[in-house]
Design a protein around this motif. Structure first.
Motif, PDB file in Angstrom:
ATOM      1  N   PHE A  26       0.824  -1.202   0.000  1.00  0.00           N
ATOM      2  CA  PHE A  26       0.000   0.000   0.000  1.00  0.00           C
ATOM      3  C   PHE A  26       0.863   1.259   0.000  1.00  0.00           C
ATOM      4  CE2 PHE A  26      -2.289  -3.352   2.363  1.00  0.00           C
ATOM      5  CZ  PHE A  26      -3.331  -3.556   1.462  1.00  0.00           C
ATOM      6  N   ASP A  27       1.751   1.326   0.983  1.00  0.00           N
ATOM      7  CA  ASP A  27       2.681   2.458   1.088  1.00  0.00           C
ATOM      8  C   ASP A  27       3.973   2.048   0.387  1.00  0.00           C
ATOM      9  OD1 ASP A  27       4.164   4.657   1.764  1.00  0.00           O
ATOM     10  OD2 ASP A  27       4.038   4.368   3.935  1.00  0.00           O
ATOM     11  N   THR A  28       3.975   2.133  -0.925  1.00  0.00           N
ATOM     12  CA  THR A  28       5.078   1.597  -1.735  1.00  0.00           C
ATOM     13  C   THR A  28       6.236   2.556  -1.880  1.00  0.00           C
ATOM     14  OG1 THR A  28       4.165   2.448  -3.812  1.00  0.00           O
ATOM     15  CG2 THR A  28       3.394   0.278  -3.072  1.00  0.00           C
ATOM     16  N   PRO A  71      -1.212   2.998  -4.221  1.00  0.00           N
ATOM     17  CA  PRO A  71      -2.676   3.003  -4.194  1.00  0.00           C
ATOM     18  C   PRO A  71      -3.287   3.966  -3.191  1.00  0.00           C
ATOM     19  CG  PRO A  71      -1.821   0.983  -3.210  1.00  0.00           C
ATOM     20  CD  PRO A  71      -0.660   1.675  -3.849  1.00  0.00           C
ATOM     21  N   LEU A  72      -2.491   4.501  -2.280  1.00  0.00           N
ATOM     22  CA  LEU A  72      -3.012   5.434  -1.279  1.00  0.00           C
ATOM     23  C   LEU A  72      -2.947   6.887  -1.731  1.00  0.00           C
ATOM     24  CD1 LEU A  72      -1.468   3.837   1.946  1.00  0.00           C
ATOM     25  CD2 LEU A  72      -3.750   3.489   0.982  1.00  0.00           C
ATOM     26  N   GLY A  73      -2.318   7.130  -2.884  1.00  0.00           N
ATOM     27  CA  GLY A  73      -2.202   8.503  -3.367  1.00  0.00           C
ATOM     28  C   GLY A  73      -1.259   9.369  -2.560  1.00  0.00           C
ATOM     29  N   LEU A  74      -0.322   8.743  -1.837  1.00  0.00           N
ATOM     30  CA  LEU A  74       0.610   9.509  -1.006  1.00  0.00           C
ATOM     31  C   LEU A  74       1.683  10.160  -1.870  1.00  0.00           C
ATOM     32  CD1 LEU A  74       1.028   6.865   1.825  1.00  0.00           C
ATOM     33  CD2 LEU A  74      -0.213   9.032   1.992  1.00  0.00           C
ATOM     34  N   ASP A 103       5.166   6.316  14.497  1.00  0.00           N
ATOM     35  CA  ASP A 103       6.388   5.530  14.573  1.00  0.00           C
ATOM     36  C   ASP A 103       6.423   4.338  13.626  1.00  0.00           C
ATOM     37  OD1 ASP A 103       6.902   7.251  16.689  1.00  0.00           O
ATOM     38  OD2 ASP A 103       6.202   5.833  18.189  1.00  0.00           O
ATOM     39  N   GLN A 104       5.363   3.543  13.643  1.00  0.00           N
ATOM     40  CA  GLN A 104       5.409   2.277  12.911  1.00  0.00           C
ATOM     41  C   GLN A 104       4.305   2.148  11.878  1.00  0.00           C
ATOM     42  OE1 GLN A 104       6.576  -1.344  14.757  1.00  0.00           O
ATOM     43  NE2 GLN A 104       7.391  -0.357  16.563  1.00  0.00           N
ATOM     44  N   GLY A 105       3.901   3.277  11.304  1.00  0.00           N
ATOM     45  CA  GLY A 105       2.987   3.169  10.188  1.00  0.00           C
ATOM     46  C   GLY A 105       1.898   4.217  10.185  1.00  0.00           C
ATOM     47  N   LEU A 106       1.033   4.087   9.184  1.00  0.00           N
ATOM     48  CA  LEU A 106      -0.067   5.016   9.005  1.00  0.00           C
ATOM     49  C   LEU A 106      -1.103   4.848  10.106  1.00  0.00           C
ATOM     50  CD1 LEU A 106      -0.442   4.611   5.149  1.00  0.00           C
ATOM     51  CD2 LEU A 106       0.499   6.592   6.358  1.00  0.00           C
ATOM     52  N   GLY A 107      -1.787   5.940  10.411  1.00  0.00           N
ATOM     53  CA  GLY A 107      -2.797   5.925  11.451  1.00  0.00           C
ATOM     54  C   GLY A 107      -4.080   6.554  10.976  1.00  0.00           C
ATOM     55  N   SER A 108      -4.840   7.084  11.909  1.00  0.00           N
ATOM     56  CA  SER A 108      -6.076   7.793  11.599  1.00  0.00           C
ATOM     57  C   SER A 108      -5.731   9.261  11.396  1.00  0.00           C
ATOM     58  CB  SER A 108      -7.078   7.630  12.745  1.00  0.00           C
ATOM     59  OG  SER A 108      -7.374   6.263  12.963  1.00  0.00           O
ATOM     60  N   PRO A 109      -5.833   9.780  10.159  1.00  0.00           N
ATOM     61  CA  PRO A 109      -5.343  11.131   9.872  1.00  0.00           C
ATOM     62  C   PRO A 109      -6.037  12.189  10.723  1.00  0.00           C
ATOM     63  CG  PRO A 109      -5.860   9.939   7.852  1.00  0.00           C
ATOM     64  CD  PRO A 109      -6.403   9.128   8.979  1.00  0.00           C
ATOM     65  N   ALA A 110      -5.283  13.214  11.046  1.00  0.00           N
ATOM     66  CA  ALA A 110      -5.821  14.341  11.804  1.00  0.00           C
ATOM     67  C   ALA A 110      -5.223  15.625  11.252  1.00  0.00           C
ATOM     68  CB  ALA A 110      -5.496  14.202  13.289  1.00  0.00           C
ATOM     69  N   SER A 165      -5.297  12.537  -0.578  1.00  0.00           N
ATOM     70  CA  SER A 165      -6.473  12.905   0.198  1.00  0.00           C
ATOM     71  C   SER A 165      -6.461  12.082   1.470  1.00  0.00           C
ATOM     72  CB  SER A 165      -7.764  12.624  -0.569  1.00  0.00           C
ATOM     73  OG  SER A 165      -8.890  12.752   0.305  1.00  0.00           O
ATOM     74  N   PRO A 166      -6.609  12.700   2.632  1.00  0.00           N
ATOM     75  CA  PRO A 166      -6.627  11.911   3.876  1.00  0.00           C
ATOM     76  C   PRO A 166      -7.800  10.939   3.923  1.00  0.00           C
ATOM     77  CG  PRO A 166      -7.283  14.186   4.292  1.00  0.00           C
ATOM     78  CD  PRO A 166      -6.768  14.144   2.893  1.00  0.00           C
ATOM     79  N   LEU A 167      -8.814  11.155   3.095  1.00  0.00           N
ATOM     80  CA  LEU A 167      -9.979  10.275   3.091  1.00  0.00           C
ATOM     81  C   LEU A 167      -9.669   8.901   2.522  1.00  0.00           C
ATOM     82  CD1 LEU A 167     -12.704  12.846   1.934  1.00  0.00           C
ATOM     83  CD2 LEU A 167     -12.105  12.155   4.268  1.00  0.00           C
ATOM     84  N   THR A 168      -8.528   8.776   1.804  1.00  0.00           N
ATOM     85  CA  THR A 168      -8.162   7.472   1.232  1.00  0.00           C
ATOM     86  C   THR A 168      -7.490   6.564   2.251  1.00  0.00           C
ATOM     87  OG1 THR A 168      -5.982   8.227   0.489  1.00  0.00           O
ATOM     88  CG2 THR A 168      -7.834   8.567  -1.022  1.00  0.00           C
ATOM     89  N   LEU A 169      -7.171   7.079   3.430  1.00  0.00           N
ATOM     90  CA  LEU A 169      -6.476   6.301   4.451  1.00  0.00           C
ATOM     91  C   LEU A 169      -7.488   5.684   5.408  1.00  0.00           C
ATOM     92  CD1 LEU A 169      -3.564   8.797   5.171  1.00  0.00           C
ATOM     93  CD2 LEU A 169      -3.657   6.953   3.489  1.00  0.00           C
TER      94      LEU A 169
END
Length: 709
Positions: free
Chosen positions: A267-269, A275-278, A401-408, A486-490
């Motif tokens: 996902f986070d390539t 695919p996350l649009g990051l 620290d160890q990955g994606l979370g709930s965006p804020a 977009s944070p909505l994709t996470l």
């Protein structure tokens, strides 16, 4: 007892939680040696030291640790060779009188191309993205220096103070010295889900060519190896690697031994079509933020002697007595904290980046010794170097620290030592041609939750330059690369699943045998918290108390009995931060603490923890992500009644063996704020450390055939 918001503008200024003279709750007498409110202050720009106000700001371009040329390349079999060696590099310092660029001697990690501070970046694929099960790295200690770059306090509990009664293998390490036997190092992959023998336990140190090895190697099948294996069956995350040698971690990291380690998954390539649009390189930036002091000749400076910054605060002013036979001339001595007056990003003072008016992803690491930063991105006019009049802009925090979370979305972020944050800043919201400064609202003193306008004058340096970190000049025309963020994709963070048992641990501040501040870890017993519970402080080498079972899930309640925040790190695991509560407690006297040399120190005796009340955090704290760092915030140990705060975390322990947990203020972990974390396998009757190496490939052979191609 009312709910409090830590980090809000209503908090009182930061207090130094040293041990001296307040009345104990419910006791009716003053306890000598308990709790004062001293702050640490440094006389910066002292004679012989670099004056940060005279150094250039936002002139040099910031190195990006994710630049393709700065990423380690494996050999044809997928393995890495990394050396630890001495080098000189430009840090952006100049001689103010001549304008001549200065070079700084540092220790760094590197390969055949070059050694640098910070070391090159690892970027590996997870198993889920088609990567190998493990990443293999040979860490070659090539530090042939006959002395450390920095002053070593040999009276601390450190690699070469272990003796027959205190070292696991019965060896008296006092026979060794850096001058005769070399510099001990051990690399820790911070955030790694790593077999214990490759984790970087501080008693797994080794000198050049493995001539001297730490005691724990004697309990590993095959003995010493410098070839380490790291598990890739993990999600994407922003890890980092740094030295972890017993009692000199603060010095080895300060000398330059740190670098990034990124895991990529499906996902986070890290690629533009993720695919996350990051945002991806060149719109993904990795910045290690650190602070330092330098001499006016450009050398690293670290205080340890009378007359040095912080010495009076932590030694003379606290009444510590340093025997002249052990501390000739008053030093070198460890000091309780360190705050540098120069801010560096990837080894360069106050750099800048030229950016397009678009979203940039920034992988930020707080690699400082003691400094909590509170960061904002503020808009100023082109060319400005003072952030004080800047207007903050919002940004997204998408992971930690160890990955994606709930965006804020926020405009302010508390940033603890050892922590990492994944942020996305949209520079299209500012006028083209303007400048955005990464501003620091945190003080130059121990953190208690206050920042910005709540800081007292003694909490910040005179002529302070540490309120600015780096700048971004929005001067590059927009490219044709499409924007997709977009944070909505996470999806957000789901936490650590499963039922859990509870363990209670504690943070203390005491004094060592010389009267120096000594931060400590300990336990809170399992009694009813409203009756007879007792908290006990321990030093590193006392019997292990944190012993989760293999494949168990535990909730740790971390009780902070000090006046300062402590960034607590557990090796091996990532954890979910559940909640916080304020509480009251009694200080009923003094407990003695055993020191490594057979003497004793002191810590407050704590009992009757009561009146737990929910506590909440301000929006400047981000914790909704897989973490390996948690900020244990303080209460008021000088109040009547004394108060503290407990934070609860939840973790799953999936590998057996000897790990550690500690405060990530490096000066604290070097002076006993670190304990063994032993994950025990009840199905195995062998020695605790004897059964976890399933790699039968003669790891201790310096002429391993794998590397002799």
């Amino acid at each position: 007892m009312t709910t409090r918001r830590h980090g809000s503008k209503a908090l009182s200024p930061t207090r130094r939680g040293f041990l001296k003279g307040t009345a104990a709750v419910g006791v009716g007498f003053a306890l000598p040696g308990l709790w004062t409110g001293r702050r640490a202050r440094a006389a910066t720009a002292a004679p012989g030291l670099s004056d940060p106000a005279l150094q250039p700001k936002f002139v040099n371009l910031a190195p990006n640790a994710l630049a393709p040329g700065f990423i380690y390349r494996p050999d044809r079999k997928g393995r890495y060779e990394v050396c630890i060696a001495e080098t000189k590099q430009k840090t952006g310092l100049i001689d103010p009188s001549t304008g001549r660029r200065l070079k700084t001697k540092v220790w760094g990690y590197g390969d055949d191309d070059f050694v640098s501070w910070p070391g090159k970046t690892f970027q590996v694929k997870s198993v889920s993205a088609g990567g190998p099960d493990e990443t293999t790295v040979r860490w070659s200690n090539e530090l042939d220096a006959e002395k450390h770059l920095l002053p070593v306090d040999t009276n601390l509990h450190w690699c070469f103070s272990l003796h027959g009664d205190s070292s696991a293998n019965g060896v008296d390490y006092r026979q060794f010295s850096i001058e005769e036997d070399g510099v001990p190092i051990i690399t820790h992959l911070h955030g790694g889900n790593t077999d214990f023998q490759f984790d970087g336990n501080p008693e797994f140190f080794y000198t050049e060519d493995g001539e001297v090895t730490g005691p724990q190697w004697d309990f590993v099948p095959g003995g010493f190896t410098n070839k380490f294996r790291y598990n890739n069956d993990v999600p994407a995350g922003n890890l980092w690697y740094h030295d972890h040698a017993l009692g000199i971690t603060r010095l080895n990291v300060y000398a330059g031994l740190a670098g990034f380690y990124f895991v990529r998954d499906e996902f986070d390539t890290g690629l533009p079509d993720n695919p996350l649009g990051l945002p991806a390189y060149p719109y993904e930036l990795a910045y290690a933020i650190q602070d330092r002091m330098f001499t006016d000749k450009g050398a690293l400076f670290y205080p340890a002697f009378p007359g040095d910054p912080f010495y009076d605060d932590f030694i003379t002013g606290e009444g510590a007595i340093l025997p002249p036979d052990l501390f000739p001339g008053g030093g070198p001595t460890a000091l309780a904290e360190f705050f540098g007056d120069h801010m560096l990003v990837n080894g360069l003072i106050w750099p800048k980046a030229d950016v397009e008016p678009r979203n940039y992803r920034m992988r930020l690491l707080n690699g400082t010794d003691s400094r909590f930063m509170v960061i904002q991105f503020v808009v100023v006019n082109a060319g400005d170097t003072d952030p004080s009049a800047g207007v903050p802009i919002p940004f997204h925090v998408i992971g930690s620290d160890q990955g994606l979370g709930s965006p804020a979305e926020t405009d302010t972020l508390v940033f603890e030592p050892g922590g990492r944050y994944d942020v996305v800043v949209d520079f299209s919201q500012v006028p083209f041609g303007s400048r955005v400064i990464m501003k620091n609202l945190g003080g130059d003193s121990p953190f208690g939750g206050a920042f910005g306008g709540d800081l007292a004058p003694e909490d910040v340096f005179p002529d302070r330059q540490t309120d600015r970190i780096m700048a971004f000049d929005v001067v590059v025309p927009m490219s044709s690369v499409p924007e997709a963020f977009s944070p909505l994709t996470l999806e957000g963070y789901g936490g650590v699943p499963g039922e859990a048992t509870t363990r209670r641990v504690a943070l203390f501040e005491g004094t060592d045998e010389f009267g120096r501040l000594q931060p400590l870890l300990g336990t809170v017993n399992d009694g009813d918290l409203n009756t007879t519970n007792v908290a006990t402080a321990y030093t590193w080498f006392q019997p292990t108390t944190e012993t989760p079972d293999l494949d168990s899930t535990e909730i740790w309640e971390i009780y902070n009995f000090t006046a300062d925040a402590h960034p607590v790190h557990l090796h091996l695991v990532n954890f979910e931060i559940l909640d916080r509560q304020d509480f009251e407690y009694d200080v009923t006297g003094i407990q003695t603490t055993l020191q490594h040399n057979g003497t004793t120190g002191e810590a407050p005796a704590i009992s009757n923890i009561r009146n737990l009340t929910a506590a909440s955090l301000g929006a400047e704290y981000f914790e909704a992500a897989p973490k390996d760092m948690v900020t244990a915030l303080p209460g008021d140990p000088e109040g009547v009644p004394a108060t503290g705060q407990v934070v609860r975390i939840k973790a799953h322990f999936d590998k057996p063996g000897r790990y550690v947990w500690h405060c990530h203020i490096l000066s604290h972990e070097d002076h006993e704020m670190m304990r063994v974390l032993e994950v025990r396998d009840d199905d195995d009757d062998d020695d605790d450390n004897d059964d976890h190496d399933d790699h039968d490939d003669n790891d201790n052979d310096d002429h391993d055939d794998d590397y002799d191609d």
